[in-house]
Design a protein around this motif. Sequence first.
Motif, mmCIF file in Angstrom:
data_model
loop_
_atom_site.group_PDB
_atom_site.id
_atom_site.type_symbol
_atom_site.label_atom_id
_atom_site.label_comp_id
_atom_site.label_asym_id
_atom_site.label_seq_id
_atom_site.Cartn_x
_atom_site.Cartn_y
_atom_site.Cartn_z
ATOM 1 N N SER A 173 -2.633 -1.402 19.239
ATOM 2 C CA SER A 173 -2.686 -1.415 17.858
ATOM 3 C C SER A 173 -3.797 -1.801 17.123
ATOM 4 C CB SER A 173 -0.867 -0.015 17.458
ATOM 5 O OG SER A 173 -0.827 -2.130 16.394
ATOM 6 N N ALA A 174 -3.806 -1.049 16.371
ATOM 7 C CA ALA A 174 -4.728 -1.222 15.271
ATOM 8 C C ALA A 174 -4.965 -1.932 14.847
ATOM 9 C CB ALA A 174 -5.847 0.324 14.207
ATOM 10 N N ALA A 175 -3.258 -2.140 13.979
ATOM 11 C CA ALA A 175 -2.540 -3.433 13.121
ATOM 12 C C ALA A 175 -2.803 -4.770 14.105
ATOM 13 C CB ALA A 175 -1.078 -2.423 12.734
ATOM 14 N N THR A 176 -2.335 -5.302 14.886
ATOM 15 C CA THR A 176 -1.955 -6.095 15.470
ATOM 16 C C THR A 176 -3.706 -6.695 15.776
ATOM 17 O OG1 THR A 176 -1.077 -5.149 17.536
ATOM 18 C CG2 THR A 176 0.449 -5.636 16.166
ATOM 19 N N ASP A 177 -4.235 -5.936 16.412
ATOM 20 C CA ASP A 177 -5.593 -5.988 16.558
ATOM 21 C C ASP A 177 -7.045 -6.474 15.311
ATOM 22 O OD1 ASP A 177 -4.825 -5.498 19.509
ATOM 23 O OD2 ASP A 177 -5.781 -3.685 19.966
ATOM 24 N N GLU A 178 -7.005 -5.599 14.918
ATOM 25 C CA GLU A 178 -7.703 -6.047 13.583
ATOM 26 C C GLU A 178 -7.522 -6.126 12.254
ATOM 27 O OE1 GLU A 178 -10.323 -2.614 13.448
ATOM 28 O OE2 GLU A 178 -9.969 -2.680 15.542
ATOM 29 N N GLY A 179 -6.169 -6.662 12.325
ATOM 30 C CA GLY A 179 -5.173 -6.898 10.721
ATOM 31 C C GLY A 179 -4.902 -5.915 9.749
ATOM 32 N N TRP A 180 -3.982 -6.000 8.824
ATOM 33 C CA TRP A 180 -3.464 -5.180 8.189
ATOM 34 C C TRP A 180 -4.046 -4.560 7.353
ATOM 35 C CZ3 TRP A 180 -3.839 -4.634 3.402
ATOM 36 C CH2 TRP A 180 -2.923 -3.249 2.355
ATOM 37 N N ALA A 181 -5.601 -4.980 7.343
ATOM 38 C CA ALA A 181 -6.171 -4.335 6.075
ATOM 39 C C ALA A 181 -7.007 -2.379 7.647
ATOM 40 C CB ALA A 181 -7.421 -4.587 5.890
ATOM 41 N N ALA A 182 -7.083 -2.861 8.385
ATOM 42 C CA ALA A 182 -7.110 -1.903 9.728
ATOM 43 C C ALA A 182 -6.420 -0.191 9.499
ATOM 44 C CB ALA A 182 -7.084 -2.122 11.085
ATOM 45 N N ASP A 183 -5.148 -0.135 8.979
ATOM 46 C CA ASP A 183 -4.552 0.753 8.648
ATOM 47 C C ASP A 183 -4.376 1.247 7.897
ATOM 48 O OD1 ASP A 183 -2.666 2.467 8.929
ATOM 49 O OD2 ASP A 183 -0.961 0.279 9.538
ATOM 50 N N PRO A 184 -5.671 2.553 7.717
ATOM 51 C CA PRO A 184 -5.417 3.080 7.388
ATOM 52 C C PRO A 184 -4.658 3.782 5.853
ATOM 53 C CG PRO A 184 -6.051 4.651 8.204
ATOM 54 C CD PRO A 184 -5.965 2.749 8.952
ATOM 55 N N ARG A 185 -3.026 4.108 6.754
ATOM 56 C CA ARG A 185 -2.207 4.921 6.225
ATOM 57 C C ARG A 185 -1.254 3.195 4.827
ATOM 58 N NH1 ARG A 185 3.705 5.765 9.189
ATOM 59 N NH2 ARG A 185 2.462 3.255 9.765
ATOM 60 N N ASN A 238 4.258 -1.595 5.324
ATOM 61 C CA ASN A 238 3.261 -2.721 5.165
ATOM 62 C C ASN A 238 3.922 -3.544 6.284
ATOM 63 O OD1 ASN A 238 1.394 -1.931 3.642
ATOM 64 N ND2 ASN A 238 2.252 -3.360 1.476
ATOM 65 N N ALA A 239 5.686 -3.685 6.458
ATOM 66 C CA ALA A 239 5.903 -4.916 7.302
ATOM 67 C C ALA A 239 5.972 -4.083 8.832
ATOM 68 C CB ALA A 239 7.399 -4.968 6.802
ATOM 69 N N SER A 240 6.023 -2.740 8.889
ATOM 70 C CA SER A 240 5.839 -1.699 10.003
ATOM 71 C C SER A 240 4.432 -2.578 11.157
ATOM 72 C CB SER A 240 5.856 -0.658 9.663
ATOM 73 O OG SER A 240 5.445 0.056 10.944
ATOM 74 N N GLN A 241 4.810 -2.189 12.385
ATOM 75 C CA GLN A 241 4.327 -2.804 13.385
ATOM 76 C C GLN A 241 3.057 -1.863 13.289
ATOM 77 O OE1 GLN A 241 2.904 -6.045 13.842
ATOM 78 N NE2 GLN A 241 4.113 -6.845 12.493
ATOM 79 N N ALA A 242 4.089 -0.175 13.694
ATOM 80 C CA ALA A 242 3.600 0.749 13.975
ATOM 81 C C ALA A 242 1.899 1.049 12.942
ATOM 82 C CB ALA A 242 4.447 2.519 14.055
ATOM 83 N N SER A 243 1.213 2.022 13.654
ATOM 84 C CA SER A 243 -0.384 2.110 13.422
ATOM 85 C C SER A 243 -0.242 3.737 13.570
ATOM 86 C CB SER A 243 -1.054 1.505 13.521
ATOM 87 O OG SER A 243 -1.984 2.113 12.889
ATOM 88 N N SER A 244 -0.876 4.278 12.484
ATOM 89 C CA SER A 244 -0.753 5.877 12.876
ATOM 90 C C SER A 244 -1.960 6.252 11.638
ATOM 91 C CB SER A 244 0.652 6.558 12.434
ATOM 92 O OG SER A 244 0.689 6.699 11.485
ATOM 93 N N PRO A 245 -2.939 7.236 12.348
ATOM 94 C CA PRO A 245 -3.437 7.803 11.765
ATOM 95 C C PRO A 245 -2.471 8.391 9.654
ATOM 96 C CG PRO A 245 -3.402 8.991 13.063
ATOM 97 C CD PRO A 245 -2.834 8.206 12.900
ATOM 98 N N LEU A 246 -3.883 8.537 9.160
ATOM 99 C CA LEU A 246 -3.508 9.083 7.749
ATOM 100 C C LEU A 246 -2.944 10.481 7.685
ATOM 101 C CD1 LEU A 246 -6.024 8.040 4.754
ATOM 102 C CD2 LEU A 246 -3.168 7.277 5.112
#
Length: 85
Positions: A1-13, A77-85
């Motif tokens: 997922s984007a959150a784990t590959d690129e860090g927290w800032a990669a998740d716009p939500r 912010n603690a969630s590993q899930a990443s989804s678009p806005l």
Amino acid sequence: SAATDEGWAADPRKVAATLIFVCSRAWLLLFLAWRAHERGGDARFDGVKDKAGRFLVFWIVQGVWVSLISSPVLFLNASQASSPL
């Protein structure tokens, strides 16, 4: 997922939720500081300032309130899930 590959800032939500939360709390802080300054203090605590036990209760209740208010953003912010806005 984007959150784990690129860090927290990669998740716009997560970024959007955190920015909205921080801005709302900063506005509240500035308002309460301004109001206390204009009034020469915070009269809500005048009756408990000299009573350590009661003041501690007020302090703990405020801490619980802050935890409850911030919990949605903390969980998001603690969630590993990443989804678009």
